[in-house]
Write an enzyme that holds these catalytic residues in place. Structure first.
Site, PDB file in Angstrom:
ATOM      1  N   ARG A 115      13.966  -1.508   8.045  1.00 32.92           N
ATOM      2  CA  ARG A 115      13.106  -0.771   9.259  1.00 32.92           C
ATOM      3  C   ARG A 115      12.926  -1.820  10.459  1.00 32.92           C
ATOM      4  O   ARG A 115      13.151  -3.059  10.296  1.00 32.92           O
ATOM      5  CB  ARG A 115      11.473  -0.733   8.915  1.00 32.92           C
TER       6      ARG A 115
ATOM      7  N   LYS B  13       0.820  -1.428   0.174  1.00 30.46           N
ATOM      8  CA  LYS B  13       0.049   0.158   0.043  1.00 30.46           C
ATOM      9  C   LYS B  13       0.943   1.149   0.015  1.00 30.46           C
ATOM     10  O   LYS B  13       0.588   2.226  -0.485  1.00 30.46           O
ATOM     11  CB  LYS B  13      -1.019  -0.028   1.001  1.00 30.46           C
TER      12      LYS B  13
ATOM     13  N   ARG C 235       2.922  -7.700  14.200  1.00 29.47           N
ATOM     14  CA  ARG C 235       2.167  -6.691  13.138  1.00 29.47           C
ATOM     15  C   ARG C 235       0.916  -7.410  12.520  1.00 29.47           C
ATOM     16  O   ARG C 235       0.039  -6.899  12.377  1.00 29.47           O
ATOM     17  CB  ARG C 235       2.928  -6.279  12.113  1.00 29.47           C
TER      18      ARG C 235
ATOM     19  N   ARG D 148      12.226  -5.775   2.561  1.00 31.79           N
ATOM     20  CA  ARG D 148      11.902  -4.428   2.202  1.00 31.79           C
ATOM     21  C   ARG D 148      13.265  -3.229   2.662  1.00 31.79           C
ATOM     22  O   ARG D 148      13.827  -3.536   3.618  1.00 31.79           O
ATOM     23  CB  ARG D 148      10.768  -3.845   2.842  1.00 31.79           C
TER      24      ARG D 148
ATOM     25  N   ARG E  36      -6.616   2.173  11.096  1.00 36.14           N
ATOM     26  CA  ARG E  36      -6.157   0.879  11.266  1.00 36.14           C
ATOM     27  C   ARG E  36      -6.980   0.123  12.253  1.00 36.14           C
ATOM     28  O   ARG E  36      -6.700  -0.829  12.602  1.00 36.14           O
ATOM     29  CB  ARG E  36      -4.646   0.961  11.929  1.00 36.14           C
TER      30      ARG E  36
HETATM   31  P1  AMP Z   1       3.438   1.301   8.456  1.00 34.84           P
HETATM   32  O1  AMP Z   1       4.683   2.248   7.856  1.00 34.84           O
HETATM   33  O2  AMP Z   1       2.215   1.652   7.881  1.00 34.84           O
HETATM   34  O3  AMP Z   1       3.746  -0.069   8.161  1.00 34.84           O
HETATM   35  O4  AMP Z   1       3.170   1.571  10.044  1.00 34.84           O
HETATM   36  C1  AMP Z   1       4.334   1.381  10.871  1.00 34.84           C
HETATM   37  C2  AMP Z   1       3.828   1.083  12.272  1.00 34.84           C
HETATM   38  O5  AMP Z   1       3.505   2.363  12.693  1.00 34.84           O
HETATM   39  C3  AMP Z   1       2.709   0.082  12.580  1.00 34.84           C
HETATM   40  O6  AMP Z   1       3.283  -1.162  12.821  1.00 34.84           O
HETATM   41  C4  AMP Z   1       2.208   1.031  13.994  1.00 34.84           C
HETATM   42  O7  AMP Z   1       2.999   0.772  14.968  1.00 34.84           O
HETATM   43  C5  AMP Z   1       2.441   2.333  13.595  1.00 34.84           C
HETATM   44  N1  AMP Z   1       1.297   2.909  12.932  1.00 34.84           N
HETATM   45  C6  AMP Z   1       1.283   3.440  11.521  1.00 34.84           C
HETATM   46  N2  AMP Z   1      -0.051   3.617  11.171  1.00 34.84           N
HETATM   47  C7  AMP Z   1      -0.909   3.618  12.548  1.00 34.84           C
HETATM   48  C8  AMP Z   1      -2.274   3.949  12.917  1.00 34.84           C
HETATM   49  N3  AMP Z   1      -3.031   4.172  11.890  1.00 34.84           N
HETATM   50  N4  AMP Z   1      -2.525   3.522  13.998  1.00 34.84           N
HETATM   51  C9  AMP Z   1      -1.721   3.046  14.802  1.00 34.84           C
HETATM   52  N5  AMP Z   1      -0.449   2.784  14.731  1.00 34.84           N
HETATM   53  C10 AMP Z   1      -0.106   2.966  13.494  1.00 34.84           C
END
Ligand code: AMP
Length: 225
Positions: free
Chosen positions: A157, A13, A168, A124, A85
């Site tokens: 990351r 995404k 996750r 990644r 989320r």
């Molecule tokens: P992402 O980069 O979208 O994979 O997000 C990395 C991490 O950021 C996630 O595993 C959560 O710990 C945190 N995170 C990102 N978006 C959200 C959200 N909408 N609500 C809560 N935690 C978030």
């Protein structure tokens, strides 16, 4: 155009949101990027968020919702990547957009079986400067380990490690996957086959967006409730 990208970690995404943002000149709002930036700046909210992110848990809504409110307050076109989320975030988003008189055009969910996701996440690579996303096999940078756009050293990351990835997925299944039904009921959900190549998925998404633009009146609906 206002779109939400929904999908499990590793579904692509972020990559697809970046492509749409670039080709259409629409702002990509990635809550993951906003949180990582806040953590790097060392703000109190960012440092708190980092504790959750490193474990692969969701950051508390009080932190994330504030960031999103701020980000959408100065733009009426955006792609939300990684938000909402959970149900509470989805309901809050509905309320905020209703207040602003800005209906969502579509929620696009990228569907990928869980087995494929681990492989994608463990390969990644991310740019610390511009957040561009690469993959060692499926989308390698032109020069090994360096960002094509800004030349910075790419990094893995902290939450792309096996333990955090497992957590996750659990979080996604419990908290985020129910949103598919939530948006399905509202009639705004469009599912894309996320097992295809990056180019093919992006062509599918481009066709969906073109269709929505042509068909604005039908696709635009306020979330009920
Ligand atoms: P992402 O980069 O979208 O994979 O997000 C990395 C991490 O950021 C996630 O595993 C959560 O710990 C945190 N995170 C990102 N978006 C959200 C959200 N909408 N609500 C809560 N935690 C978030």
């Amino acid at each position: 155009m206002r779109i939400v990208f929904l999908g499990p970690p590793g579904s692509g995404k972020g990559t697809q949101a970046q492509i749409v943002a670039k080709t259409r000149g629409i702002r990509q709002i990635s809550t993951g990027d906003l949180l990582r930036e806040a953590a790097d700046r060392g703000t109190p909210a960012g440092l708190k968020a980092r504790e959750y992110m490193e474990k692969g848990a969701l950051v508390p809504d009080s932190i994330v919702i504030g960031l999103v409110r701020e980000a959408i307050s100065d733009t009426d076109q955006f792609i939300l990547d990684g938000f909402p989320r959970n149900l509470e975030q989805a309901e809050t988003l509905d309320g905020v957009l209703k207040e602003m008189n800005l209906p969502l055009d579509a929620i696009i969910t990228i569907d990928v079986p869980l087995e494929k996701l681990v492989e994608r996440l463990s390969g990644r690579l991310t740019c610390p400067e511009c957040n561009a996303i690469y993959h060692t096999v499926y989308n390698p940078p032109r020069q090994k380990g360096l960002c094509d756009k800004c030349g910075k050293d790419l990094y893995q990351r902290a939450d792309d490690t096996p333990a955090a990835i497992t957590h996750r997925f659990e979080t996604y299944k419990k908290q985020t996957a129910p949103l598919i039904q939530y948006y399905n009921k509202k009639g705004t959900l469009i599912t894309v086959d996320g097992t295809k190549s990056i180019k093919e998925i992006s062509a599918d998404i481009r066709d969906i967006i073109t269709r929505i633009e042509k068909d604005h009146g039908v696709q635009r609906s306020y979330p009920s409730g």
